[in-house]
Design an enzyme around this catalytic site. Structure first.
Site, PDB file in Angstrom:
ATOM      1  CG  HIS A   1      49.446  40.822  44.138  1.00  0.00           C
ATOM      2  ND1 HIS A   1      49.904  40.911  45.438  1.00  0.00           N
ATOM      3  CD2 HIS A   1      49.660  42.035  43.583  1.00  0.00           C
ATOM      4  CE1 HIS A   1      50.355  42.137  45.656  1.00  0.00           C
ATOM      5  NE2 HIS A   1      50.221  42.830  44.563  1.00  0.00           N
TER       6      HIS A   1
ATOM      7  CG  HIS B   1      53.061  28.116  51.203  1.00  0.00           C
ATOM      8  ND1 HIS B   1      53.432  29.318  51.741  1.00  0.00           N
ATOM      9  CD2 HIS B   1      51.742  28.230  50.900  1.00  0.00           C
ATOM     10  CE1 HIS B   1      52.370  30.131  51.788  1.00  0.00           C
ATOM     11  NE2 HIS B   1      51.333  29.482  51.284  1.00  0.00           N
TER      12      HIS B   1
ATOM     13  CG  HIS C   1      34.884  43.192  56.073  1.00  0.00           C
ATOM     14  ND1 HIS C   1      35.985  43.615  55.380  1.00  0.00           N
ATOM     15  CD2 HIS C   1      34.043  42.690  55.141  1.00  0.00           C
ATOM     16  CE1 HIS C   1      35.803  43.401  54.086  1.00  0.00           C
ATOM     17  NE2 HIS C   1      34.635  42.837  53.907  1.00  0.00           N
TER      18      HIS C   1
ATOM     19  CG  HIS D   1      41.909  38.941  38.082  1.00  0.00           C
ATOM     20  ND1 HIS D   1      41.725  38.503  39.373  1.00  0.00           N
ATOM     21  CD2 HIS D   1      42.184  40.269  38.180  1.00  0.00           C
ATOM     22  CE1 HIS D   1      41.875  39.519  40.204  1.00  0.00           C
ATOM     23  NE2 HIS D   1      42.162  40.600  39.512  1.00  0.00           N
TER      24      HIS D   1
END
Lengths: 268, 268
Positions: free
Chosen positions: B105, B138, B168, B95
């Site tokens: 990550h 990418h 959610h 971070h």
């Protein structure tokens, strides 16, 4: 709606109005209201304040109906016979700015399936030493509970301690409180009166404790301790809280469900 | 340990040392090392840096063995026949302080039950507009994957998009990357080479992107956006991440598991 349903709904709405009024008075700021619709029927209104005294606070009310999904039916009392439900509830989370004032949580709800019951509770999460206030807090809770049933304090305190426990850290979320569910003594008036009085106690206690400490000096160390404590609060709510899980899994209103998250938290 | 196990373990250790060295050079600060023991056999070492450039970063390695619990056996390939497992892995979360540098990550692992396979991946979570860099990221991933198997980029990018999705909120955690599991083409050397190259790519990419933006100016608005994005990161990791859930449920090392949490996050 039955008469009972109307009475409970109205009482939660009154409590919401009183809480909003008193928090606005303490803070000087205003709540922002936002209504939402439930995927079944009904919906709710969240009220959020981001103020100087209350760094972030939310008061949600909702009255909803629908049909429990297949997987829920076996878990909810009375839903096996008929998956229809009706529920009304109020839920409050206050994260004060001052590290000397604890985060506070309260909620009560009335659920109807083929059965009917109340659930709810209140608990408090300080980040500082709070020994004296902890004692006072539990005295107030005990007095309140004893007015209704001599076993409630012992039983509902235990339930709270077990529920608000952060398993992976082997530590409690806060300093306890009371928690109850599936409350139905077959005397509606009696149960409703316990629920209403729990709301009143939360109203009185939150006003008392904010007023008492809001203007006391605190330092950077206090703030750091507060932000760390809040990260445990986040861990509990996302990993263990049944309401949060239930809400997110059943497609509830994300903003309303996650209103309980602290304004800022640290895992430093 | 078999020869293969030794080779993988050693390569993860080398990668850890290289990552630590390069991050310390970029940051100017030092990693703090802490070893822990596993409840079965083996253990791990976490290395955490809290620096000026990397606000919080962790590099974990572990090599552990044990027996899968009854409930895990049916979920893990090859564990029904025999619940014994052996696993080695490396896991990295960075971070950065600057909101212009994304959170990053990476992890790879080698698992042995009666079956053997690799798993892992890397992905990136910016909080700012990152369109150009997303394209470059990418392209690098595709080139890397194409070196090993012409289907890997498409397949492992899709897996990543599906995995790192915050259900959610109906939004992705970041801008994607690659993710793979149960990788066993029955050519150990080939699979191992893909895993090693993924580590190299993460090493190169993380160094490249931090160096590129670490000294660029940013403002309070950028920081607020970053802290909000990080709260989504927390939500994903606590609600959906399999590794986090698996770790906390199986009594893993809490500090190592939650090392991925951001230093500070906001739900304001």
């Amino acid at each position: 709606m039955t008469n009972e349903q109307k009475m409970v709904k109205k009482s939660f709405l009154n409590l919401r109005d009183n809480l909003v009024k008193s928090f606005e008075k303490i803070d000087g700021g205003k709540f922002n209201f936002k209504s939402w619709k439930h995927s079944g029927s009904g919906g709710g209104t969240m009220a959020i304040i981001k103020g100087k005294v209350i760094e972030k606070g939310g008061v949600n009310i909702s009255t909803v109906g629908g049909q429990f999904s297949e997987s829920m039916r076996s878990r909810i009392p009375g839903a096996k016979e008929d998956p229809s439900y009706w529920a009304t509830g109020i839920s409050v989370v206050i994260h004060p700015k001052s590290p000397l004032v604890p985060s506070m949580h309260f909620n009560t709800r009335y659920l109807n399936t083929t059965k009917k019951w109340f659930g709810g509770g209140m608990d408090v999460t300080p980040s500082n030493k709070f020994e004296k206030e902890k004692k006072t807090f539990h005295q107030k809770l005990k007095k309140h509970c004893d007015n209704h049933n001599i076993n409630y304090y012992k039983d509902h305190k235990k339930w709270c301690d077990e529920y608000f426990y952060i398993k992976h850290r082997k530590e409690p979320r806060g300093i306890g409180g009371i928690f109850f569910d599936y409350l139905n003594t077959e005397d509606f008036k009696k149960d409703f009166s316990y629920v209403k009085d729990t709301g009143k106690l939360f109203y009185n206690y939150s006003n008392y404790i904010i007023e008492k400490y809001k203007d006391h000096d605190w330092n950077e160390k206090d703030r750091i301790r507060q932000l760390r404590k809040r990260s445990r609060y986040v861990e509990f709510n996302l990993l263990y809280d049944r309401g949060t899980k239930f809400g997110l899994e059943t497609g509830g209103n994300v903003e309303a469900i996650l209103m309980s998250m602290p304004p800022i938290a640290s895992w430093d």
